[in-house]
Enzyme design. Structure first.
Site, PDB file in Angstrom:
ATOM      1  N   ASP A 101       0.844  -1.192   0.000  1.00  0.00           N
ATOM      2  CA  ASP A 101       0.000   0.000   0.000  1.00  0.00           C
ATOM      3  C   ASP A 101       0.880   1.244   0.000  1.00  0.00           C
ATOM      4  O   ASP A 101       1.710   1.417   0.897  1.00  0.00           O
ATOM      5  CB  ASP A 101      -0.916  -0.017   1.233  1.00  0.00           C
ATOM      6  CG  ASP A 101      -2.088   0.937   1.061  1.00  0.00           C
ATOM      7  OD1 ASP A 101      -2.332   1.400  -0.065  1.00  0.00           O
ATOM      8  OD2 ASP A 101      -2.758   1.217   2.076  1.00  0.00           O
ATOM      9  N   HIS A 108      -3.463  13.881   1.195  1.00  0.00           N
ATOM     10  CA  HIS A 108      -3.618  12.958   2.327  1.00  0.00           C
ATOM     11  C   HIS A 108      -2.369  12.960   3.208  1.00  0.00           C
ATOM     12  O   HIS A 108      -2.470  13.003   4.440  1.00  0.00           O
ATOM     13  CB  HIS A 108      -3.899  11.545   1.820  1.00  0.00           C
ATOM     14  CG  HIS A 108      -3.888  10.514   2.912  1.00  0.00           C
ATOM     15  ND1 HIS A 108      -4.856  10.463   3.879  1.00  0.00           N
ATOM     16  CD2 HIS A 108      -3.000   9.523   3.202  1.00  0.00           C
ATOM     17  CE1 HIS A 108      -4.580   9.468   4.724  1.00  0.00           C
ATOM     18  NE2 HIS A 108      -3.463   8.888   4.326  1.00  0.00           N
ATOM     19  N   GLU A 169     -10.340   3.877   4.442  1.00  0.00           N
ATOM     20  CA  GLU A 169      -9.461   4.611   3.534  1.00  0.00           C
ATOM     21  C   GLU A 169      -9.875   4.276   2.109  1.00  0.00           C
ATOM     22  O   GLU A 169      -9.876   3.103   1.715  1.00  0.00           O
ATOM     23  CB  GLU A 169      -7.986   4.252   3.770  1.00  0.00           C
ATOM     24  CG  GLU A 169      -7.477   4.743   5.126  1.00  0.00           C
ATOM     25  CD  GLU A 169      -5.962   4.641   5.293  1.00  0.00           C
ATOM     26  OE1 GLU A 169      -5.332   3.847   4.571  1.00  0.00           O
ATOM     27  OE2 GLU A 169      -5.430   5.365   6.163  1.00  0.00           O
ATOM     28  N   GLU A 171      -9.249   4.043  -1.715  1.00  0.00           N
ATOM     29  CA  GLU A 171      -8.038   3.911  -2.528  1.00  0.00           C
ATOM     30  C   GLU A 171      -8.360   3.237  -3.863  1.00  0.00           C
ATOM     31  O   GLU A 171      -9.361   2.544  -3.996  1.00  0.00           O
ATOM     32  CB  GLU A 171      -6.999   3.046  -1.778  1.00  0.00           C
ATOM     33  CG  GLU A 171      -6.755   3.506  -0.346  1.00  0.00           C
ATOM     34  CD  GLU A 171      -5.546   2.856   0.302  1.00  0.00           C
ATOM     35  OE1 GLU A 171      -4.833   2.099  -0.380  1.00  0.00           O
ATOM     36  OE2 GLU A 171      -5.324   3.120   1.502  1.00  0.00           O
ATOM     37  N   ASP A 201      -8.944   0.330   2.768  1.00  0.00           N
ATOM     38  CA  ASP A 201      -7.900  -0.099   3.711  1.00  0.00           C
ATOM     39  C   ASP A 201      -8.357   0.289   5.125  1.00  0.00           C
ATOM     40  O   ASP A 201      -7.944   1.311   5.667  1.00  0.00           O
ATOM     41  CB  ASP A 201      -6.580   0.585   3.327  1.00  0.00           C
ATOM     42  CG  ASP A 201      -5.433   0.202   4.230  1.00  0.00           C
ATOM     43  OD1 ASP A 201      -5.468  -0.896   4.796  1.00  0.00           O
ATOM     44  OD2 ASP A 201      -4.505   1.021   4.374  1.00  0.00           O
ATOM     45  N   ARG A 205      -7.172   3.776  14.111  1.00  0.00           N
ATOM     46  CA  ARG A 205      -6.235   4.898  14.304  1.00  0.00           C
ATOM     47  C   ARG A 205      -5.569   4.898  15.674  1.00  0.00           C
ATOM     48  O   ARG A 205      -4.407   5.321  15.788  1.00  0.00           O
ATOM     49  CB  ARG A 205      -6.978   6.222  14.092  1.00  0.00           C
ATOM     50  CG  ARG A 205      -7.586   6.395  12.726  1.00  0.00           C
ATOM     51  CD  ARG A 205      -6.553   6.365  11.616  1.00  0.00           C
ATOM     52  NE  ARG A 205      -7.209   6.527  10.315  1.00  0.00           N
ATOM     53  CZ  ARG A 205      -6.660   6.163   9.175  1.00  0.00           C
ATOM     54  NH1 ARG A 205      -5.468   5.614   9.145  1.00  0.00           N
ATOM     55  NH2 ARG A 205      -7.301   6.348   8.039  1.00  0.00           N
ATOM     56  N   GLN A 208      -2.895   2.278  15.419  1.00  0.00           N
ATOM     57  CA  GLN A 208      -1.882   2.769  14.473  1.00  0.00           C
ATOM     58  C   GLN A 208      -0.985   3.832  15.109  1.00  0.00           C
ATOM     59  O   GLN A 208       0.238   3.818  14.946  1.00  0.00           O
ATOM     60  CB  GLN A 208      -2.596   3.352  13.241  1.00  0.00           C
ATOM     61  CG  GLN A 208      -1.661   3.872  12.152  1.00  0.00           C
ATOM     62  CD  GLN A 208      -2.437   4.540  11.001  1.00  0.00           C
ATOM     63  OE1 GLN A 208      -3.668   4.485  10.948  1.00  0.00           O
ATOM     64  NE2 GLN A 208      -1.720   5.156  10.088  1.00  0.00           N
ATOM     65  N   LYS A 221      -3.683  -1.972  10.662  1.00  0.00           N
ATOM     66  CA  LYS A 221      -4.117  -2.125   9.274  1.00  0.00           C
ATOM     67  C   LYS A 221      -4.360  -3.586   8.890  1.00  0.00           C
ATOM     68  O   LYS A 221      -5.143  -3.864   7.984  1.00  0.00           O
ATOM     69  CB  LYS A 221      -3.019  -1.608   8.329  1.00  0.00           C
ATOM     70  CG  LYS A 221      -2.610  -0.172   8.531  1.00  0.00           C
ATOM     71  CD  LYS A 221      -3.526   0.742   7.768  1.00  0.00           C
ATOM     72  CE  LYS A 221      -2.949   2.150   7.711  1.00  0.00           C
ATOM     73  NZ  LYS A 221      -3.850   3.051   6.977  1.00  0.00           N
ATOM     74  N   THR A 225      -8.452  -5.785   4.779  1.00  0.00           N
ATOM     75  CA  THR A 225      -8.516  -4.815   3.688  1.00  0.00           C
ATOM     76  C   THR A 225      -9.537  -5.358   2.699  1.00  0.00           C
ATOM     77  O   THR A 225      -9.515  -6.552   2.390  1.00  0.00           O
ATOM     78  CB  THR A 225      -7.137  -4.669   2.996  1.00  0.00           C
ATOM     79  OG1 THR A 225      -6.155  -4.340   3.990  1.00  0.00           O
ATOM     80  CG2 THR A 225      -7.165  -3.582   1.939  1.00  0.00           C
ATOM     81  N   GLU A 326      -9.662  12.565   8.433  1.00  0.00           N
ATOM     82  CA  GLU A 326      -9.537  13.855   7.758  1.00  0.00           C
ATOM     83  C   GLU A 326     -10.882  14.564   7.630  1.00  0.00           C
ATOM     84  O   GLU A 326     -10.976  15.778   7.791  1.00  0.00           O
ATOM     85  CB  GLU A 326      -8.949  13.649   6.356  1.00  0.00           C
ATOM     86  CG  GLU A 326      -7.526  13.127   6.359  1.00  0.00           C
ATOM     87  CD  GLU A 326      -7.166  12.541   5.017  1.00  0.00           C
ATOM     88  OE1 GLU A 326      -6.686  13.293   4.157  1.00  0.00           O
ATOM     89  OE2 GLU A 326      -7.371  11.329   4.812  1.00  0.00           O
TER      90      GLU A 326
HETATM   91 CA    CA Z   1      -3.882   2.870   3.165  1.00  0.00          CA
END
Ligand code: CA
Length: 361
Positions: A101, A108, A169, A171, A201, A205, A208, A221, A225, A326
């Site tokens: 990834d 971002h 996420e 993507e 993904d 948080r 992480q 993570k 996924t 975000e």
């Molecule tokens: Ca990602």
């Protein structure tokens, strides 16, 4: 429509079950599915065997001439070979040997730098020198529709608990073509991309934040996924190519392509039926060819069915961010029972959806 025009079709690839049957490679034509094994013109032994396999890997390994033969045969398939999409169940279409990834969106990277390292420059020096990435967990990539179980981890130091900050996420993912030794030169990278998928993904948080320094993402993570069930062939997206933004400083020579392109895919993030964001992939800083060239520059081997993804795609406009961190500045995370759907479209080409509902820990 003439046979010649029909033969030019580039339908999305997948693997489906019909009723209680075994998984079978197929192409999707709007609301119908064409199971391709046994179609006229596909009797060559290696190809026929690949089309009876439960994943697309063997077919991917055979290369573009085999892919075109299948597309042509499907375009000419009799009505009896078509099954209504609603009568099929799409499964994970590939066995994924490796998953990488990237972190290709400047917007971002800037947003996350501010969130995770408020006292340091948002984007580190090396970010503009190379497309940075981490190795994901290939075996926990699942197909759209699979629920995501809220993961446990160290959410505060020394405390094991279900994450309180489950995020998504949005993507783009790229499924790699035939196996090849590295390095793959940037101007040959395109020939090593079989097709494009949507990727969510999922990210925890709080987990992480505690683990990512100094070696990068891991348990925040790797629990799951999700990817879309249908793989859009790269040549179906010729009309979606746009020139990427200028890169400053100019990248290293092995990252300079003669023909620079990105896919201008409009994404949509929906939670429980409400659209919360519309990111666009047309302004990513790093291109797919740069990602693939970088991924293999040290000699790393590419395997048919490898998946690499863009990283979260965020824009500059409000409501174009690709993650809740975000979008909602830490005020909103995913609750148990929430259903997230990502969709993608490039002009008239639908990239389908990747969907998942949050299950309790
Ligand atoms: Ca990602």
């Amino acid at each position: 429509m003439t046979t010649c025009e029909r033969s030019a079709a580039s339908l999305p690839w997948g693997v489906v079950r019909i009723g209680g049957g075994s998984p079978q490679p197929a192409l999707r034509d709007r609301d119908a599915v064409v199971v391709v094994a046994g179609l006229p013109g596909l009797q060559e032994p290696d190809l026929a065997a690949a089309l009876r396999a439960p994943t697309l890997n063997a077919l991917i390994e055979l290369g573009p001439s085999a892919w075109r033969a299948v597309q042509t045969a499907a375009a000419d398939a009799p009505a009896s070979a078509r099954t209504p999409l609603a009568a099929t169940t799409a499964v994970l279409p590939i066995r994924i040997p490796d998953f990488v990834d990237f972190y290709a969106s400047l917007e971002h990277a800037t947003n996350f730098g501010r969130i995770f390292r408020p006292s340091a420059p948002a984007v580190r020096e090396n970010w503009r020198q190379m497309p940075v990435a981490y190795h994901g967990r290939a075996s926990t990539v699942v197909v759209s529709g699979t629920p995501v179980r809220r993961p446990r981890g160290q959410t505060t130091p020394g405390v094991l608990a279900p994450t309180a900050q489950l995020d998504l996420e949005a993507e783009l993912g790229y499924v790699c073509g035939p196996s090849s030794g590295g390095p793959i030169a940037i101007d040959r990278a395109e020939a090593h991309i079989f097709g494009v998928v949507l990727v969510n993904d999922w990210s925890a948080r709080d987990i992480q934040r505690l683990e990512y320094e100094p070696l990068g993402p891991f348990l925040g993570k790797s629990f799951q996924t999700s990817m879309s069930a249908w793989i859009t062939p790269l040549d179906a997206l010729d009309g979606a190519r746009v020139a990427p933004p200028a890169q400053d400083p100019p990248p290293a020579r092995y990252l300079r392509a003669k023909d620079r392109w990105l896919l201008d895919v409009d994404l949509e993030i929906e939670i429980n039926g409400e659209i919360v964001s519309r990111p666009s992939a047309g302004r990513l800083y790093w291109t797919p060819a740069q990602m693939l060239a970088h991924l293999t520059v040290n000699g790393a081997r590419l395997s048919a069915g490898d998946l690499f993804a863009s990283g979260t795609i965020s824009g500059t406009q409000p409501h174009s961010e690709g993650s809740l961190a975000e979008l909602f500045a830490g005020q909103r995370w995913l609750d148990d029972g929430d259903e997230v759907t990502l969709r993608g479209r490039a002009g008239a080409v639908e990239l389908g959806e990747v969907r998942g509902r949050v299950a309790a820990a």
